[in-house]
Design a protein around this motif. Structure first.
Motif, PDB file in Angstrom:
ATOM      1  N   SER A   1       0.802  -1.214   0.000  1.00 43.60           N
ATOM      2  CA  SER A   1       0.000   0.000   0.000  1.00 43.60           C
ATOM      3  C   SER A   1       0.829   1.255   0.000  1.00 43.60           C
ATOM      4  N   ILE A   2       2.134   1.107   0.056  1.00 42.05           N
ATOM      5  CA  ILE A   2       2.937   2.316   0.032  1.00 42.05           C
ATOM      6  C   ILE A   2       3.142   2.748  -1.408  1.00 42.05           C
ATOM      7  N   PRO A   3       3.226   4.048  -1.623  1.00 42.65           N
ATOM      8  CA  PRO A   3       3.551   4.494  -2.972  1.00 42.65           C
ATOM      9  C   PRO A   3       5.020   4.187  -3.234  1.00 42.65           C
TER      10      PRO A   3
ATOM     11  N   LEU B   1       7.394   4.446  -5.545  1.00 41.14           N
ATOM     12  CA  LEU B   1       8.396   5.400  -6.003  1.00 41.14           C
ATOM     13  C   LEU B   1       8.756   6.378  -4.895  1.00 41.14           C
ATOM     14  N   PHE B   2       7.770   6.819  -4.178  1.00 40.62           N
ATOM     15  CA  PHE B   2       8.005   7.799  -3.131  1.00 40.62           C
ATOM     16  C   PHE B   2       8.873   7.228  -2.025  1.00 40.62           C
TER      17      PHE B   2
ATOM     18  N   LEU C   1      12.347   6.645  -3.163  1.00 38.70           N
ATOM     19  CA  LEU C   1      13.135   7.868  -3.198  1.00 38.70           C
ATOM     20  C   LEU C   1      13.570   8.263  -1.800  1.00 38.70           C
TER      21      LEU C   1
ATOM     22  N   PHE D   1      15.020   5.522 -13.548  1.00 38.54           N
ATOM     23  CA  PHE D   1      14.353   6.747 -13.111  1.00 38.54           C
ATOM     24  C   PHE D   1      15.019   7.308 -11.866  1.00 38.54           C
TER      25      PHE D   1
ATOM     26  N   ILE E   1      -0.140   7.343  -9.463  1.00 45.41           N
ATOM     27  CA  ILE E   1       0.530   8.167  -8.456  1.00 45.41           C
ATOM     28  C   ILE E   1       2.025   8.176  -8.710  1.00 45.41           C
ATOM     29  N   GLY E   2       2.570   6.992  -8.921  1.00 40.26           N
ATOM     30  CA  GLY E   2       3.996   6.927  -9.225  1.00 40.26           C
ATOM     31  C   GLY E   2       4.318   7.682 -10.493  1.00 40.26           C
TER      32      GLY E   2
ATOM     33  N   VAL F   1       4.855  11.493 -10.280  1.00 34.44           N
ATOM     34  CA  VAL F   1       6.184  12.007  -9.934  1.00 34.44           C
ATOM     35  C   VAL F   1       6.980  12.259 -11.206  1.00 34.44           C
ATOM     36  N   VAL F   2       6.964  11.269 -12.069  1.00 32.62           N
ATOM     37  CA  VAL F   2       7.724  11.358 -13.314  1.00 32.62           C
ATOM     38  C   VAL F   2       7.285  12.567 -14.125  1.00 32.62           C
TER      39      VAL F   2
ATOM     40  N   THR G   1       7.852  16.063 -12.674  1.00 33.98           N
ATOM     41  CA  THR G   1       9.245  16.493 -12.739  1.00 33.98           C
ATOM     42  C   THR G   1       9.583  17.006 -14.121  1.00 33.98           C
TER      43      THR G   1
ATOM     44  N   GLY H   1       3.821  15.641  -6.595  1.00 31.84           N
ATOM     45  CA  GLY H   1       5.027  14.902  -6.972  1.00 31.84           C
ATOM     46  C   GLY H   1       6.236  15.825  -6.973  1.00 31.84           C
TER      47      GLY H   1
ATOM     48  N   PHE I   1       7.255  16.755  -3.605  1.00 26.03           N
ATOM     49  CA  PHE I   1       7.982  15.668  -2.963  1.00 26.03           C
ATOM     50  C   PHE I   1       9.442  15.680  -3.362  1.00 26.03           C
ATOM     51  N   ILE I   2       9.669  15.773  -4.645  1.00 29.37           N
ATOM     52  CA  ILE I   2      11.049  15.786  -5.128  1.00 29.37           C
ATOM     53  C   ILE I   2      11.812  16.949  -4.502  1.00 29.37           C
TER      54      ILE I   2
ATOM     55  N   ILE J   1       3.379  13.714   2.618  1.00 31.85           N
ATOM     56  CA  ILE J   1       2.955  13.268   1.286  1.00 31.85           C
ATOM     57  C   ILE J   1       2.844  11.756   1.245  1.00 31.85           C
ATOM     58  N   VAL J   2       3.846  11.084   1.784  1.00 31.88           N
ATOM     59  CA  VAL J   2       3.787   9.621   1.771  1.00 31.88           C
ATOM     60  C   VAL J   2       2.553   9.137   2.518  1.00 31.88           C
TER      61      VAL J   2
ATOM     62  N   LEU K   1      -0.615   9.678   0.434  1.00 30.07           N
ATOM     63  CA  LEU K   1      -0.731   8.787  -0.705  1.00 30.07           C
ATOM     64  C   LEU K   1      -1.003   7.357  -0.262  1.00 30.07           C
ATOM     65  N   SER K   2      -0.339   6.938   0.818  1.00 28.06           N
ATOM     66  CA  SER K   2      -0.601   5.574   1.286  1.00 28.06           C
ATOM     67  C   SER K   2      -2.049   5.412   1.685  1.00 28.06           C
TER      68      SER K   2
ATOM     69  N   ILE L   1      -4.066   4.936  -1.284  1.00 24.29           N
ATOM     70  CA  ILE L   1      -3.937   3.610  -1.879  1.00 24.29           C
ATOM     71  C   ILE L   1      -4.732   2.591  -1.075  1.00 24.29           C
ATOM     72  N   VAL L   2      -4.621   2.679   0.243  1.00 26.35           N
ATOM     73  CA  VAL L   2      -5.394   1.758   1.073  1.00 26.35           C
ATOM     74  C   VAL L   2      -6.882   1.934   0.782  1.00 26.35           C
TER      75      VAL L   2
ATOM     76  N   ASN M   1      -7.756   0.381  -2.525  1.00 30.23           N
ATOM     77  CA  ASN M   1      -7.800  -1.080  -2.434  1.00 30.23           C
ATOM     78  C   ASN M   1      -9.106  -1.529  -1.818  1.00 30.23           C
TER      79      ASN M   1
END
Lengths: 331, 350, 332
Positions: A155-157, A159-160, A163, A266, C270-271, C274-275, C278, C286, C289-290, C304-305, C308-309, C312-313, C316
């Motif tokens: 459940s963790i993102p 990429l984040f 990083l 990446f 979400i991932g 970021v790309v 940027t 994103g 975050f960077i 942020i983490v 986002l988590s 995602i939960v 799901n």
């Protein structure tokens, strides 16, 4: 009627054309024919075969390429002439801002990218298989708890967190802070610690897969049979369940390598992956970004193209493996 | 009288990786209105493929039907009609029920909708009329509380009930011909009997012709007017049911009957299975396809000539070059005979 | 059914706690900890440092830190950014709209393209167009997204100048979401809409390539499996046309697994955000975050983490529940 005492026909040993149901569960027939059969099925996939050749070429390039094409070093005399040359006969992929041959960079960077992705895949598969086996085999509470743990990681993102972890555990610390706890040398750190971290964040996918296979195999008769003759749990898991789990794990692992290559590149692109002086395809892309804006596209384009081709080849192979190892799966 | 269904020289083959599988090799038979025909054979004998061919439900790309084959239904050659025409016939004039009712019913659509679908399509009924008819049909096939169950999904029914729903769906548009492909194979024995009773009742009340396809000789016993036995894509024996059981003439049929246990036997006798394995449908022999497994076989004769169906008594035709009956003694075993062995003589047929 | 939902929600809670624990651990493991952020600031005396550390509770033992941190997160107090001293929550919320615009557009477009594509290729399986489609999708999901972004920006942005090279608004236009921005909309909505579309074009295109490739293959295999089912044979036997068979009998069962998949594509997006953020200088989470990683700005990163988590939960959970709602076999 028919004299039941006299045998009807003298029985003659014939090899059954269809494996009898007595070959329960795992593939127990002769290994030679099994490997050959696998090869036949794999060969039928045009794309998988193409992928295989492509990947073979790339591996060859990675391993022996550097022998022929040395790591490009800055040559102060020729530097300005060679600066930012577009692709030509001398330099098929052009040169970069420091006059270095892009092709040389690609050939030499290949090793790093491939090594890293493979290592992280091995970590993920190793840990994931162990986890999934134990969870699936013992079931009930163990399973529930272990799967919750897997859920957390899922459940963790990715990429984040990657990083985050990479920034603080792998890349050189900001001046004044303490050095990394594990390995001093930052490039070694990026080469070994980073893939380990990636593996430790990507294992749940494998674990889930292994667990579901374990769950279904667990119920089959030959497992009960093994238990009945007193086989210990560990032995059952290793000798009976593991062989059946290997096939899907191989497929998943193959595809994982492809994903890891993109992931690593990446990270390197952002500066949090492979650390200098080591060079991978991702780092080339990072450096090339600004030049891209100036119109010198080849430096950024070709490494990325090679990433694409490698991952493509891996995906082809993975797909072919999947069909070849499990003939029941439909295309 | 013009037969309802007249199948002539049906030849069906499939293109596969392993070669051309000749599933049906020159099958011809007729079916009269209201008649019940039983088609018996083991897996691979071509019985299901024949019925699918009649419905034109075989997969388009890999199937090859010989151009000289004809399937004449009410005067029309079904193999030559256009798709649109065929669709009007499917479900309306000819209906089919399949083996496994659990997978044959759409799990995400209510059974009410599945039944009314045919009614709306073929009989142009509106919602209300279709629902009413659906309830009637469910009552007809013996589903209790029919009006409440229209909104239920297939998984809410038991296996036998589901098969009844399938039957209701099939007869909804009053078809002239009902093809039942192994309708009872997936069901318990007691439910089997119920379903067969239901089919018998429907036959009486509606006068539908039924083609009952099965591998089980016991199933066709009380049900069918005529029975034809198929092997390796051909019909090897056909006659009315009474005579088939009383006087089988094809060694295959004899073998089948010998492998069925009887409750009324005086002395316990060993069941005698048919030895050997089903034939390879890609490379069929020139002569009799059953020959390798036949206890009466004479290789010299049987391998050289393909036996045609010939009349041995009135209305009884057999594809065997010899006149074998149940009383014919088995010839002596020679070593040359043992070219086909049984890996395990306890293997039974079905 | 409600029991199922309740149970599912209850399971999510330990997962969330686990995530918070994991995040906290990483924070602790990081060499130097928050000290590192101050390491660069020579004007801070050690006294001042100690005071700030104390105010953040960073001088207490780890378990206590964890509890304090967790409770304050849950209460909505996400602390202050190390770098800018602004409240973390506000910082993040500032950036959410831009990311949302990007992701929602991408999400929507992705499904609209992938699903019909997958269905079509399943029905036309093994034909030439299907084979071409297959190769294209392979290329699609083998592609490194950021490379694609670079190529697109270069080709269409810098060279051909069809699209802007980045940002959500041009330099000449009002800044996103400031009051002037809404005034701009008020004048003539078509202009900002056009600008938005132009700015969205390249990032969205980059984002969805991988997603479309994956999702369409998934749809294709689901459809192919459905078409081979027995009940499709029954539907044909009833005399329905192939189109009716597909629409009325195949579509719903084939879409069932996709529903779950749809909810699960969110993490991928979400991932991907970021790309794209940027490369296209998109003012979203994103990018934030960077930037915060660059500056070792812990509270922002953690915030942020965390957000986002939780998302995602949540998704799901939605995926599981929606599957149960749609599949009648589970519902009754």
């Amino acid at each position: 009627m028919i004299d039941s005492k006299k045998p009807l026909l003298t029985p003659v040993e014939i090899k059954p054309a269809i494996p009898s149901s007595r070959d329960a569960g795992a593939i127990n027939s002769s290994s030679r024919s099994q490997v050959y059969e696998f090869w036949l099925r794999f060969r039928r996939h045009q794309m998988a075969v193409i992928g295989m050749y492509l990947f073979g070429f790339l591996i060859l390039m990675a391993i022996i390429g550097p022998i022929f094409i040395a790591e490009p070093k800055v040559n102060t005399t020729t530097m300005f002439q060679l600066k930012n040359n577009p692709p030509s006969l001398d330099h098929p992929f052009g040169t970069n801002v420091n006059g270095l041959d892009v092709m040389g960079m690609i050939v030499n960077g290949a090793r790093i990218s491939l090594f890293l992705s493979t290592l992280s895949m091995l970590v993920a598969c190793g840990f994931g298989t162990f986890f999934g086996l134990v969870a699936g085999y013992f079931g009930k509470l163990t399973d529930s708890i272990m799967m919750r743990v897997a859920d957390v990681f899922l459940s963790i993102p990715l990429l984040f967190v990657l990083l985050l972890a990479s920034r603080f555990l792998v890349t050189p610390p900001p001046p004044g802070g303490s050095a990394g706890k594990v390995i001093e040398n930052s490039e070694l750190r990026s080469l070994l610690l980073l893939p380990t971290i990636i593996g430790l964040l990507t294992w749940p996918g494998v674990a889930r897969l292994v667990r579901s296979v374990t769950l279904s195999i667990k119920e089959q008769e030959f497992v009960t049979g093994a238990r009945a003759i007193g086989a210990k749990n560990g032995r059952i898991m290793l000798a009976h369940i593991l062989p059946n789990v290997i096939n899907p794990v191989v497929v998943a692992g193959t595809l994982l390598v492809g994903g890891n290559i993109v992931l690593e590149s990446f990270l390197s692109f952002l500066g949090y992956g492979i650390q200098p002086p080591l060079r991978s395809w991702g780092t080339s892309l990072a450096e090339a970004q600004t030049e891209f804006a100036n119109g010198n596209w080849w430096w950024a384009f070709f490494p990325g193209l090679f990433i694409l081709l490698t991952v493509l080849a891996i995906n082809f192979i993975g797909d072919g493996l999947r069909d070849a190892l499990d003939p029941r799966s439909k295309r | 009288m013009e037969p309802l269904l007249n199948v002539k020289n049906l030849k069906v083959a499939f293109k596969t990786d392993g070669g051309m599988v000749r599933a049906v090799n020159d099958v011809s038979f007729q079916l009269q209105e209201g008649e019940t025909l039983g088609i018996v054979g083991e897996s691979g004998s071509g019985k299901s493929v024949s019925s699918m061919a009649i419905m034109r439900l075989l997969p388009p790309v890999t199937t090859q039907i010989d151009p000289s084959s004809q399937i004449v239904f009410k005067g029309q050659d079904l193999l030559k009609v256009k798709d649109e025409q065929m669709r009007k016939i499917r479900g309306k004039e000819i209906a089919m029920i399949f083996q496994d009712p659990m997978t044959s019913l759409n799990p995400v659509i209510t059974i009410g909708k599945q039944i009314t679908e045919s009614l709306k399509l073929h009989m142009k009924m509106d919602d209300k009329a279709a629902s009413r008819r659906a309830i009637e049909l469910l009552k007809l096939v013996g589903i209790p509380s029919a009006d409440k169950r229209l909104k239920d999904y297939p998984h809410q029914f038991s296996g036998g009930m589901r098969q009844r729903v399938m039957i209701a769906m099939a007869i909804s548009c009053d078809p002239k011909l009902l093809i039942a492909d192994e309708p009872t194979t997936a069901l318990d024995v007691t439910i089997q009997a119920q379903i067969l009773e239901l089919l018998k009742k429907l036959r009486q009340e509606l006068g539908t012709a039924i083609m009952l396809i099965t591998h089980d000789l016991g199933v066709v016993a009380g049900m069918c007017d005529r029975i034809q036995v198929m092997y390796a894509g051909r019909i090897v024996e056909t006659t009315n049911s009474h005579r088939l059981y009383a006087n089988p003439r094809m060694p295959y049929t004899i073998g089948l009957l010998n492998s069925i246990p009887r409750l009324n036997e005086q002395e316990p006798e060993r069941l005698i299975p048919i030895p050997g394995m089903p034939p390879d449908m890609v490379s069929l022999p020139q002569g009799c396809a059953f020959e390798p497994r036949c206890v009466y076989h004479q290789p010299a004769v049987c391998q050289s000539k393909l036996p045609d169906l010939r009349e041995v008594e009135e209305g009884h035709r057999v594809a065997c070059l010899f006149d074998i009956t149940r009383e014919t003694p088995i010839p002596e075993i020679e070593t040359a005979v043992a070219t086909v062995g049984a890996t395990n003589s306890n293997e039974s047929l079905a | 059914m409600t029991k199922f939902i309740i149970r599912r929600v209850l399971i999510s809670i330990p997962v969330l706690i686990g995530i918070s624990f994991l995040v906290f651990m990483i924070m602790q493991l990081a060499p130097g900890g928050p000290d590192a952020a101050f390491g660069n600031n020579p004007r801070m005396t050690s006294d001042q440092k100690a005071k700030i550390l104390a105010s953040w509770g960073l001088d207490k033992p780890a378990p206590e830190q964890y509890v304090r941190w967790l409770t304050s997160m849950v209460r909505g107090d996400w602390g202050f950014s190390f770098a800018t001293r602004k409240p973390v929550l506000d910082l993040i919320l500032d950036r959410v709209p831009a990311t949302l615009v990007l992701m929602i557009t991408a999400y929507f477009l992705q499904q609209c393209i992938a699903l019909p594509l997958g269905i079509w290729s399943a029905l036309k399986r093994y034909s030439l167009s299907d084979k071409i489609f297959t190769v294209l999708t392979y290329i699609g999901f083998s592609m490194p997204t950021f490379w694609l972004g670079l190529v697109l920006v270069f080709t269409f942005g810098a060279n051909l100048r069809w699209f802007p090279t980045g940002g959500i608004t041009d330099a000449r236009e009002p800044t996103f979401l400031k009051p002037e921005y809404w005034a701009w909309w008020g004048q003539n909505p078509l202009v900002p809409i056009g600008s938005l579309i132009l700015h969205l074009a390249l990032p969205v295109a980059t984002l969805i390539v991988v997603g479309v490739a994956n999702d369409s293959r998934y749809m294709r295999s689901s459809m192919m499996e459905t078409i081979n089912q027995d009940y499709i044979r029954t539907a044909r036997a009833k005399g329905l046309s192939e189109g009716q068979v597909v629409r009325n009998h195949a579509l719903r069962p084939a879409l069932l697994p996709i529903v779950t998949n749809i909810a699960l594509t969110l993490p991928g997006l979400i991932g991907g955000a970021v790309v794209t953020e940027t490369i296209f200088s998109w003012p979203g989470m994103g990018r934030l975050f960077i930037d915060s990683i660059e500056r070792a700005d812990y509270p922002v990163m953690i915030g942020i983490v965390f957000i986002l988590s939780s998302l995602i939960v949540l998704f799901n959970l939605i995926a599981d529940v929606s599957y149960a709602l749609i599949d009648p076999r589970i519902r009754y």
